[in-house]
Design a protein around this motif. Structure first.
Motif, PDB file in Angstrom:
ATOM      1  N   ALA A 255       0.854  -1.071  -0.100  1.00  0.00           N
ATOM      2  CA  ALA A 255      -0.022  -0.054   0.076  1.00  0.00           C
ATOM      3  C   ALA A 255       0.970   1.169   0.092  1.00  0.00           C
ATOM      4  O   ALA A 255       0.356   2.198  -0.679  1.00  0.00           O
ATOM      5  CB  ALA A 255      -0.844   0.187   1.279  1.00  0.00           C
ATOM      6  N   GLY A 256       2.019   1.042   0.627  1.00  0.00           N
ATOM      7  CA  GLY A 256       2.940   2.227   0.870  1.00  0.00           C
ATOM      8  C   GLY A 256       3.851   2.650  -0.677  1.00  0.00           C
ATOM      9  O   GLY A 256       4.405   3.545  -0.744  1.00  0.00           O
ATOM     10  N   VAL A 257       3.752   1.660  -1.259  1.00  0.00           N
ATOM     11  CA  VAL A 257       4.713   1.757  -2.426  1.00  0.00           C
ATOM     12  C   VAL A 257       4.005   2.621  -3.602  1.00  0.00           C
ATOM     13  O   VAL A 257       2.738   2.321  -4.088  1.00  0.00           O
ATOM     14  CB  VAL A 257       4.953   0.426  -3.123  1.00  0.00           C
ATOM     15  N   GLN A 258       4.896   3.571  -4.141  1.00  0.00           N
ATOM     16  CA  GLN A 258       4.187   4.415  -5.011  1.00  0.00           C
ATOM     17  C   GLN A 258       3.694   4.241  -6.462  1.00  0.00           C
ATOM     18  O   GLN A 258       2.796   4.198  -6.676  1.00  0.00           O
ATOM     19  CB  GLN A 258       5.126   5.593  -5.093  1.00  0.00           C
ATOM     20  N   ASP A 259       4.723   3.452  -7.091  1.00  0.00           N
ATOM     21  CA  ASP A 259       4.344   2.965  -8.518  1.00  0.00           C
ATOM     22  C   ASP A 259       4.015   1.574  -8.449  1.00  0.00           C
ATOM     23  O   ASP A 259       4.134   0.776  -9.543  1.00  0.00           O
ATOM     24  CB  ASP A 259       5.619   3.266  -9.218  1.00  0.00           C
ATOM     25  N   LYS A 262      -2.363  -0.862  -9.611  1.00  0.00           N
ATOM     26  CA  LYS A 262      -3.404  -0.456  -8.824  1.00  0.00           C
ATOM     27  C   LYS A 262      -3.980  -1.730  -8.041  1.00  0.00           C
ATOM     28  O   LYS A 262      -4.408  -1.812  -7.026  1.00  0.00           O
ATOM     29  CB  LYS A 262      -4.651  -0.042  -9.705  1.00  0.00           C
ATOM     30  N   ASP A 263      -3.946  -3.174  -8.765  1.00  0.00           N
ATOM     31  CA  ASP A 263      -4.376  -4.170  -8.422  1.00  0.00           C
ATOM     32  C   ASP A 263      -3.536  -4.871  -7.458  1.00  0.00           C
ATOM     33  O   ASP A 263      -3.599  -6.364  -7.260  1.00  0.00           O
ATOM     34  CB  ASP A 263      -4.816  -5.247  -9.583  1.00  0.00           C
ATOM     35  N   MET A 264      -2.330  -4.244  -7.136  1.00  0.00           N
ATOM     36  CA  MET A 264      -1.273  -4.930  -6.288  1.00  0.00           C
ATOM     37  C   MET A 264      -1.198  -4.377  -4.897  1.00  0.00           C
ATOM     38  O   MET A 264       0.199  -4.222  -4.697  1.00  0.00           O
ATOM     39  CB  MET A 264      -0.158  -5.032  -7.014  1.00  0.00           C
ATOM     40  N   LYS A 265      -2.287  -3.611  -4.325  1.00  0.00           N
ATOM     41  CA  LYS A 265      -1.993  -3.217  -3.023  1.00  0.00           C
ATOM     42  C   LYS A 265      -1.562  -4.263  -1.997  1.00  0.00           C
ATOM     43  O   LYS A 265      -1.070  -3.793  -0.885  1.00  0.00           O
ATOM     44  CB  LYS A 265      -3.376  -2.486  -2.640  1.00  0.00           C
ATOM     45  N   GLU A 266      -2.029  -5.463  -2.250  1.00  0.00           N
ATOM     46  CA  GLU A 266      -1.527  -6.649  -1.470  1.00  0.00           C
ATOM     47  C   GLU A 266      -1.164  -7.584  -2.361  1.00  0.00           C
ATOM     48  O   GLU A 266      -2.209  -7.925  -3.124  1.00  0.00           O
ATOM     49  CB  GLU A 266      -2.558  -6.853  -0.375  1.00  0.00           C
ATOM     50  N   VAL A 267       0.006  -8.466  -1.982  1.00  0.00           N
ATOM     51  CA  VAL A 267       0.138  -9.379  -3.042  1.00  0.00           C
ATOM     52  C   VAL A 267       0.298 -10.506  -2.191  1.00  0.00           C
ATOM     53  O   VAL A 267       0.466 -10.580  -0.879  1.00  0.00           O
ATOM     54  CB  VAL A 267       1.605  -9.326  -3.781  1.00  0.00           C
ATOM     55  N   VAL A 268       0.117 -11.888  -2.829  1.00  0.00           N
ATOM     56  CA  VAL A 268       0.106 -13.244  -1.987  1.00  0.00           C
ATOM     57  C   VAL A 268       1.474 -13.806  -2.345  1.00  0.00           C
ATOM     58  O   VAL A 268       1.575 -13.802  -3.636  1.00  0.00           O
ATOM     59  CB  VAL A 268      -0.765 -13.957  -2.179  1.00  0.00           C
ATOM     60  N   LEU A 269       2.381 -13.985  -1.364  1.00  0.00           N
ATOM     61  CA  LEU A 269       3.635 -14.626  -1.717  1.00  0.00           C
ATOM     62  C   LEU A 269       3.449 -16.237  -1.069  1.00  0.00           C
ATOM     63  O   LEU A 269       3.581 -16.347   0.002  1.00  0.00           O
ATOM     64  CB  LEU A 269       4.732 -14.051  -0.975  1.00  0.00           C
ATOM     65  N   VAL A 336       8.238  -8.458  -9.955  1.00  0.00           N
ATOM     66  CA  VAL A 336       9.127  -6.955 -10.336  1.00  0.00           C
ATOM     67  C   VAL A 336       9.025  -5.912  -9.323  1.00  0.00           C
ATOM     68  O   VAL A 336       9.768  -5.300  -8.861  1.00  0.00           O
ATOM     69  CB  VAL A 336       8.838  -6.624 -11.745  1.00  0.00           C
ATOM     70  N   THR A 337       7.523  -5.801  -8.982  1.00  0.00           N
ATOM     71  CA  THR A 337       7.273  -4.546  -8.090  1.00  0.00           C
ATOM     72  C   THR A 337       7.898  -4.824  -6.777  1.00  0.00           C
ATOM     73  O   THR A 337       8.555  -4.042  -6.286  1.00  0.00           O
ATOM     74  CB  THR A 337       5.615  -4.711  -7.963  1.00  0.00           C
TER      75      THR A 337
END
Lengths: 566, 440
Positions: A255-259, A262-269, A336-337
Motif C-alpha cells: 500500500a505504501g509503494v508509490q508506483d 493498482k491491483d497490487m495493493k496487497e500481494v500473496v507470496l 518485479v514490483t
C-alpha cells in the motif's frame, strides 16, 4: 512431513465428506487464517465452496436452506456458544461440523441439545490447528508469548494444543526434548506430554508403532538462546521481504509503494501457488535480480512475438497461449514490483553498509575496530535510527563481558539520534549471557574455535551472508546423535539411544526465515532426515524487538543495573 | 579446427558405421535396422535423438512458451528431496455417533408427540365436513375435548374466563385455552403437512374461519415438522440450474482427458484416431464449455436483492465456473496440422513396412534353406495370385468392426473407437499371418 499438505488434506476431506452441492464454510478468525494459508480462493471455489462466513460476524443474514454448511472452528467456549445459537435457528440446510482440536464431550452434548431441526450430519475433530507457512515451516502468530521468564498462560495453552494437533496431523509420536536452561521450554514440553498422555488412545489407534524407524523427536528451544539471528538483515528473497516489507500470513502489503500497479495493493507470496516464488524464495538478492532479468527478456520476446497479431492464425495462437501468458504476466509484474521496492529500500537505507557491520559483529570479535565503525555510523545521518538500534543491540550482546565495553556511551548516542535507546538494555536482560545455555559466539568450545579459524583461513565467500544461525549447529548435533542429554533432556527420561530421522523443532519466542532456510538446507543435505520448524511466530527484527519489549514489560532489571542512562 | 586438415568433414544423415549418406532420417533408421542389426544400442540412441527432435519440432507451440519460462524459472532440484514421502491424511476422530445419540434421546420425546399430532391432523383434514356443526362433531370424534367445567382460568395466560373471554379447545390435543392464546393453522397448509405431494390449492378462505384452532405448543411442533419437510424438498430455479451445470462439468472432465489422450496418439503417429475425430472431440468440449458458461451466466443473472448473500453466492458460482472453463477447458493442447500428422504417420508406416519386409525376407530365407535341405520344389506356386475369399470369417468380422467404428465415431464414443481399432488391428494381423501360412 509436509505441514501444508497435512492441512490441505484435512480441508479436502471436509469438502469431500459433505458430498456434491453448493457449500458455505463457516469459520472463526483463526481457522480463516489456517485455511487461507494453504488454499487460494479460486482453488477452494473449485471445491464447490462459494461462501466464506465468520461465526462471530453480527450481521443479520438471509437464510440459504439449499446450501450445505461446513463448520470449521477452534473448540473455544465462545465458539461453542455461537454455534449453539446458529444450530437453534439454522440458516443452512445441513451442517458438517469440524473442530480443529480436541473438543470436550460436554460441549458436544450442548450442541446436540440445540440441534432440534436435525440439521447436523457430522461432528468431527480434525487437527489442522496451526498456520502452515511452508512445507517445513509453521507458526501460531503469537507475539509476546512470555512475561519475564514464564509463559502467558493463554499462549501456553494455545501452543501446547497446536503442537499436539501438529503431531496428530503428521501422525508422529515423538520423544519430547527441551532446552534445560529454559523454564518456558520445560513447561511447554511437559504440557505437550500431558496432552499426549490424555489422547493416548487416539494416538495409539492411529499411529502405528514401528520399531525399525528411530522414534521422532520434538525439540523445544528458546529464542533467548540465540537473540542474534532475528536482528540481522537477510539477503535471501523470502527473509528480505519479511524484514523490509513484512509478510503477514503469506500476504505482503504494498500500500505504501508509490508506483505499484493498482491491483497490487496487497500481494500473496505463497510457495504453493506461485511457482516463481517457490523456486526463488531461498535465492539471494543478486540471483533474484538475474533471474528476474532473464524472465523479463523471455517475456518481452514472447510479448513482442505476440504483438503482431495479423492473421486469424496469429490470433488463434495468441488466444490459445493466453491463459499461460496471462498467468506468467501476473507473476512477473508482481515480483518485479516487490523486488523493485526491495532494491529501493536497500539503496535508501544504506543496507549494504549496515549489513556488513552486522555480520562482522555477529561473526568476529574485534572490539576496537567494531566500536570505531559503530561510532562512525552513529554519527552518519543517512543511516536510520532503527538500523542503529540493531547494531548497538548486536554490540551489546557480543561485548557484554568485554572489559572496555562502551555500551552506555552508545546508548547516549542513540538517545541523541532520537532512536529507541532502551532496546539494547532490554535485549541484554532478555537474552544476555545469563539467559543463554549455548555458546552463541563460540568462545569456549575448542571445536568451534578451530572451526572458526578454518573458516577464517579459507576466506569469506560473501561478507553479507557469513552468519549461520545457532539452530544449524544444534540440529547437526541432534542428527549425528551428539546433542548433549544434560543440556537437552527428554521429558519422562525416555531413552535417546538412536539418531532421529524425523525432527520437529519448536522455538518459544519465535523463529525466523533465516532459520527456515537453514532447515531447508539440512533437509537437502541429510538424505533420510526430515526436519519441520515452528515457532510462536515468525520474526523480523521489528517484531522481535517488540517481543523483547513485551516480555520485559514491568520486569525489574537484574542483570543490567549498571546501565544507568535509560 | 585442427581436424579439418586431416579429414574431410562429412555432413548429412550419415551412418555412424559405414559412413554412407542416407539423405533422410527415416532412411537412416531403416538402413540401420536392416544392415547393422548387431549395433542395436547405437540404433536406440539414434532413435532417441530423432524422437527428441521430433518432439521439439511438433510441440513447439504452447509447450514451448512454458518450457522457456521453466528454464527462466531455473528448475532447481528442490522438489527432489521432498517428493519422496507419501503423506496420508492426518488423524481425525468422529463424535457424530455420540452427538446423534444425545440428539435423538432428546428429540424422541418430541417425535412421538408430533407423530400423534400428525395422525390426528390427518384424520381431521381428510374428510372434514363443510358444515360448521358437523365439523365440530367430527373434530370431537377425532380428538376428545377436555371437560372445561372445572377450568376457571386460561392455562396459558392465566386470565379468568367470562362472557367475553370464552373457552376454546385446541383441535389437536383437546386442551382448553382462550381466543387470544390460540393460533390458527391454515387448512391448506395442514393438508400439505399431512400429504407433502399434494399441491397447495389457491387460497379461497380466510384463515380464521377455515383454519384449525391450535394451542401454541401443538402449533410449534407441527410447524417444526413442516420446516424440516420443506428443507428436504427445496428445489429452486438456482438449484436446478446449478445441478445442470455440475453435470456438464462432470462430463467435461473425462472429455478433456480423452482429448489429451487422442492428441497424444496423433502426435505419436498412431492411426487409432484421425484428425477429424479429435476435432469433433474438441468441438464437443467447446460445446460443453459453452453450456457451462451459459448456465453460470443464467445463475448470476437470477433476480436477487443486491447485497444479500444470495447475490454473493450467485456471483461466486459464476466466478468459479468461469475459472474452470478458462483453466480446464480452454487451455487445450493445439492440434497438429494434417501435414505434420502425415509426416509422423509416414515415418511410422515406413518403419513398420520395413519390419514386415524384414520378416518376409527372413521367412523367405528360411524357406529357401528348407527347400535346399529337402530339395522340395514348386511349393509356392499360385501364392501370388491371392484370391480374396469373401467367406473368410476374419474378413467378415473385420467388416462388422469397421461398421461399429463408424457408428461409435458418429456418436463421439472415442473410448470405444480405441478398443475397436485395436481389435481391427489384431484381426488384420491374424489375417496376414493366415495368408502367409497359406502361402508357405
Amino acid at each position: 512431513m509436509n505441514v501444508i499438505q497435512a492441512v490441505k488434506m484435512y480441508i479436502i476431506k471436509m469438502t469431500e465428506e459433505s458430498g456434491p452441492g453448493m457449500k458455505v464454510i463457516l469459520m472463526d478468525k483463526e481457522t480463516t487464517s489456517i485455511v487461507s494459508m494453504v488454499f487460494s480462493q479460486s482453488e477452494i471455489l473449485q471445491k464447490e465452496v462459494y461462501l466464506f462466513e465468520r461465526i462471530d460476524s453480527h450481521t443479520k443474514w438471509d437464510d440459504l436452506k439449499h446450501m450445505k454448511c461446513i463448520v470449521f472452528l477452534r473448540p473455544t467456549s465462545e465458539n461453542i456458544a455461537l454455534l449453539s445459537r446458529e444450530l437453534k435457528s439454522p440458516k443452512y440446510g445441513v451442517y458438517f461440523i469440524y473442530f480443529s482440536n480436541v473438543v470436550s464431550k460436554a460441549d458436544i452434548k450442548t450442541l446436540a441439545e440445540c440441534d432440534e431441526q436435525e440439521t447436523v450430519r457430522e461432528v468431527q475433530e480434525v487437527f489442522a490447528d496451526y498456520l502452515a507457512v511452508d512445507r517445513h515451516l509453521f507458526s501460531f502468530n503469537i507475539v509476546g508469548c512470555l512475561h519475564g521468564r514464564s509463559w502467558n498462560q493463554h499462549h501456553l495453552q494455545r501452543c501446547s494444543q497446536g503442537l499436539l494437533a501438529l503431531l496428530l496431523s503428521l501422525k508422529r509420536r515423538p520423544i519430547i526434548r527441551y532446552e534445560a536452561g529454559s523454564e518456558a521450554c520445560a513447561r511447554l514440553a511437559e504440557r505437550i506430554k500431558e496432552l499426549m498422555r490424555r489422547e493416548a488412545v487416539l494416538m495409539d489407534n492411529n499411529i502405528p508403532f514401528n520399531g525399525d524407524i528411530p522414534p521422532p523427536q520434538l525439540l523445544v528451544l528458546d529464542r533467548r538462546d540465540d537473540p542474534v539471528t532475528p536482528l540481522l538483515h537477510q539477503w535471501t528473497y523470502q527473509a528480505m521481504v519479511h524484514e523490509l516489507l513484512t509478510i503477514d500470513n503469506n500476504r505482503v502489503s504494498l500500500a505504501g509503494v508509490q508506483d505499484a500497479p493498482k491491483d497490487m495493493k496487497e500481494v500473496v507470496l505463497s510457495s504453493e501457488q506461485d511457482e516463481f516464488y517457490a523456486k526463488n524464495l531461498y535465492s539471494n538478492f543478486g540471483e533474484i535480480g538475474q533471474t528476474m532479468k532473464s524472465l523479463m527478456d523471455e517475456f518481452q520476446k514472447k510479448a513482442k512475438s505476440h504483438q503482431k497479431v495479423e492473421s486469424i492464425a496469429d490470433m488463434k495462437n495468441f488466444v490459445e497461449t493466453y491463459p499461460l501468458f496471462k498467468k506468467m504476466c501476473g507473476t512477473v509484474t508482481k515480483h518485479v514490483t516487490v523486488v523493485g521496492q526491495l532494491s529501493s529500500v536497500v539503496g535508501s537505507r544504506r543496507l549494504l553498509q549496515v549489513s556488513e557491520l552486522e555480520q562482522e559483529l555477529a561473526c568476529h570479535a574485534d572490539h576496537t575496530r567494531h566500536l570505531q565503525r559503530l561510532k562512525a555510523m552513529l554519527s552518519d545521518e543517512a543511516i536510520a535510527g532503527t538500523e542503529l538500534v540493531k547494531l548497538v543491540c548486536l554490540y551489546a550482546l557480543r561485548y557484554e563481558k568485554h572489559a572496555a565495553n562502551a555500551l552506555p556511551a552508545l546508548i547516549d548516542s542513540l538517545k541523541s539520534r532520537g532512536a529507541e535507546h532502551r532496546a539494547p538494555a532490554l535485549l541484554l536482560e532478555y537474552g544476555g549471557a545469563h539467559a543463554r545455555q549455548s555458546d552463541l559466539f563460540g568462545l569456549q568450545d575448542a571445536a568451534k574455535i578451530t572451526k572458526r579459524l578454518f573458516k577464517g583461513l579459507s576466506g569469506v565467500e560473501n561478507i553479507y551472508t557469513q552468519h549461520t544461525p545457532l539452530l544449524k549447529d544444534t540440529l547437526e548435533d541432534l542428527i549425528k546423535g551428539k546433542l548433549r542429554e544434560n543440556l537437552y533432556p527428554a521429558v519422562g527420561g525416555e531413552l535417546l539411544n538412536r539418531r532421529p530421522q524425523d525432527i520437529i523443532v519448536f522455538i518459544v519466542g519465535g523463529t525466523t526465515y533465516e532459520e527456515a532456510l537453514c532447515v531447508h538446507q539440512i533437509n537437502q543435505s541429510y538424505p533420510g532426515v526430515n526436519v519441520v520448524l515452528g515457532g510462536t511466530t515468525i520474526h523480523n527484527s521489528t517484531t522481535f524487538l517488540n517481543e523483547v519489549k513485551e516480555a520485559m514489560h514491568g520486569q525489574h532489571r537484574t542483570h543490567t543495573r549498571h546501565i544507568r542512562n535509560l | 579446427m585442427a581436424a579439418s586438415n586431416e579429414e574431410e568433414i562429412l555432413e548429412g544423415f550419415l551412418c555412424p558405421i559405414c559412413k554412407a549418406d542416407l539423405k533422410s532420417a527415416s532412411q537412416l533408421t531403416n538402413h540401420f535396422e536392416s544392415l547393422h542389426q548387431e549395433e542395436q544400442d547405437v540404433l536406440k540412441s539414434l532413435k532417441e535423438i530423432f524422437g527428441k527432435a521430433k518432439k521439439i519440432i511438433l510441440n513447439n507451440d504452447d509447450t514451448d512458451l512454458k518450457e522457456t519460462f521453466d528454464r527462466a524459472l531455473k528448475f532447481s532440484s528442490q522438489e527432489r528431496y521432498y517428493a519422496r514421502e507419501e503423506q496420508t491424511v492426518g488423524v481425525s476422530r468422529s463424535s457424530t455417533d455420540y452427538f446423534k445419540a444425545v440428539r435423538s434421546a432428546r428429540l424422541e420425546r418430541y417425535a412421538t408427540e408430533t407423530n400423534k399430532l400428525l395422525i390426528r391432523l390427518d384424520k381431521l383434514v381428510c374428510n372434514m365436513p363443510s358444515d360448521p356443526n358437523q365439523r365440530k362433531q367430527h373434530e370431537q370424534e377425532v380428538v376428545p375435548w377436555l371437560d372445561g367445567s372445572s377450568v376457571k382460568l386460561c392455562p396459558n395466560c392465566a386470565k379468568a374466563f367470562n362472557l367475553t373471554r370464552r373457552k376454546h379447545h385446541c383441535r389437536l390435543c383437546g386442551s382448553i385455552l382462550c381466543h387470544d392464546c390460540s393460533v390458527f393453522l391454515d387448512l391448506n397448509v395442514a393438508k400439505t403437512i399431512v400429504d407433502p405431494s399434494a399441491t397447495p390449492q389457491p387460497e379461497t378462505s380466510t384463515a380464521e374461519k377455515f383454519g384449525l384452532r391450535l394451542c401454541e405448543h401443538c402449533y410449534n411442533l407441527v410447524q417444526l415438522r413442516r420446516q424440516i419437510q420443506e428443507n428436504r424438498n427445496v428445489k429452486t430455479v438456482l438449484m436446478s440450474a446449478y445441478e445442470q451445470m455440475r453435470s456438464l462439468m462432470e462430463q467435461a472432465t473425462p472429455a478433456v482427458e480423452m482429448y489429451e489422450k487422442m492428441c497424444q496418439s496423433l502426435f505419436d503417429g498412431e492411426t487409432i484416431y484421425n484428425l477429424s475425430d479429435v476435432n469433433a472431440m474438441r468441438g464437443r468440449i467447446g460445446k460443453l464449455a459453452e453450456g457451462i458458461d451459459l448456465l453460470s451466466k443464467h445463475i448470476a443473472s437470477l433476480p436477487v436483492q443486491p447485497g444479500t448473500r444470495q447475490a454473493k453466492l450467485q456471483n461466486s458460482i459464476r466466478q468459479a465456473s468461469a475459472h474452470y472453463i478458462k483453466e480446464e477447458l480452454l487451455s487445450l493442447r493445439k492440434l497438429p496440422t494434417e501435414a505434420q500428422i502425415e509426416e509422423v504417420r509416414r515415418q511410422r508406416y515406413e518403419r513398420a513396412q520395413k519390419q514386415i519386409e524384414l520378416e518376409r525376407e527372413r521367412i523367405e530365407r528360411e524357406r529357401e534353406r528348407r527347400e535346399k535341405e529337402w530339395g522340395e520344389e514348386g511349393e509356392a506356386s499360385g501364392g501370388r495370385g491371392q484370391q480374396h475369399d469373401d467367406d473368410n470369417p476374419i474378413l467378415e468380422q473385420m467388416n462388422i468392426i469397421r461398421d461399429y467404428i463408424k457408428e461409435a465415431r458418429k456418436e463421439l464414443r472415442f473410448e470405444e473407437v480405441a478398443i475397436l481399432e485395436q481389435n481391427l488391428k489384431d484381426l488384420k494381423k491374424e489375417y496376414q499371418l493366415q495368408m502367409l501360412s497359406n502361402k508357405s
